[in-house]
Design an enzyme around this catalytic site. Structure first.
Site, short mmCIF file in Angstrom:
data_model
loop_
_atom_site.label_atom_id
_atom_site.label_comp_id
_atom_site.label_asym_id
_atom_site.label_seq_id
_atom_site.Cartn_x
_atom_site.Cartn_y
_atom_site.Cartn_z
N ASN A 1 0.80 -1.22 0.00
CA ASN A 1 0.00 0.00 0.00
C ASN A 1 0.84 1.28 0.00
OD1 ASN A 1 -1.60 -2.09 2.10
ND2 ASN A 1 -2.74 -1.37 0.32
N ILE B 1 1.02 6.77 0.01
CA ILE B 1 0.29 5.75 0.78
C ILE B 1 -1.12 5.64 0.25
CG2 ILE B 1 -0.54 5.09 3.08
CD1 ILE B 1 1.68 6.94 4.24
N CYS B 2 -1.57 4.39 0.05
CA CYS B 2 -2.96 4.15 -0.33
C CYS B 2 -3.73 3.82 0.95
CB CYS B 2 -3.06 2.98 -1.31
SG CYS B 2 -4.75 2.66 -1.84
N LEU B 3 -4.52 4.78 1.38
CA LEU B 3 -5.29 4.63 2.61
C LEU B 3 -6.68 5.19 2.33
CD1 LEU B 3 -4.98 3.79 5.59
CD2 LEU B 3 -4.30 6.14 6.08
N ASP C 1 -6.29 -3.48 -2.11
CA ASP C 1 -6.35 -2.09 -2.58
C ASP C 1 -4.92 -1.57 -2.66
OD1 ASP C 1 -7.27 0.38 -3.38
OD2 ASP C 1 -7.83 1.04 -1.36
#
Length: 158
Positions: A80, A89-91, A123
């Site tokens: 992520n 960052i994928c949040l 994700d």
């Protein structure tokens, strides 16, 4: 002082006096309340344990109506987080469509730490790393630990 600056000041005080677990929050420049840094200790029991990771937190002028930009400034091997010097960052909560003005920086930092405990390979920002996490966990863990050793260890004092 704008209402945005008041809110940022209040949240900064909260984060500095009672930081999220495993973190230390600082201001690189006292004159810029919109840019914070955090150091995050790799959570115990994870492949990141023993590492110290630096995060950059940039709060936009229209915070809290726009999400902060949070990035890893320490390289990390994670599905992520981009596997480059940018450290995006994928949040979910940081995505513009999910961000709520009631959200707080502390909650974001807690969520970032939680990602180290429990990556979300469904994700990913790095599909190859997510695939490795799902299909070859031992290889993922070996590579992640090597990144901790290479990039997230404090130099030993002689």
């Amino acid at each position: 002082m704008t209402s945005s600056q008041k809110r940022i000041g209040k949240e900064l005080q909260e984060c500095m006096s009672s930081p999220p677990t495993g973190m230390v929050i600082t201001l690189p420049s006292e004159s810029d309340i919109h840019h914070w840094t955090a150091t995050l200790a790799g959570p115990p029991g994870t492949v990141y344990s023993g590492g110290i990771f630096a995060l950059s937190i940039v709060l936009p002028p229209d915070y809290p109506f726009k999400a902060p930009l949070v990035t890893f400034t320490t390289r990390i091997y994670h599905p992520n987080v981009t596997n480059d010097s940018v450290g995006s960052i994928c949040l979910g909560m940081l995505k513009p469509e999910n961000w709520k003005p009631a959200s707080r920086v502390r909650a974001v930092l807690d969520a970032v730490r939680q990602l180290l405990i429990e990556p979300n390979p469904d994700d990913p920002l790095e599909p190859r790393i997510a695939d490795e996490y799902k299909n070859n966990l031992r290889e993922f863990e070996k590579t992640a630990r090597s990144y901790v050793t290479r990039y997230a260890q404090q130099p030993t004092k002689k």
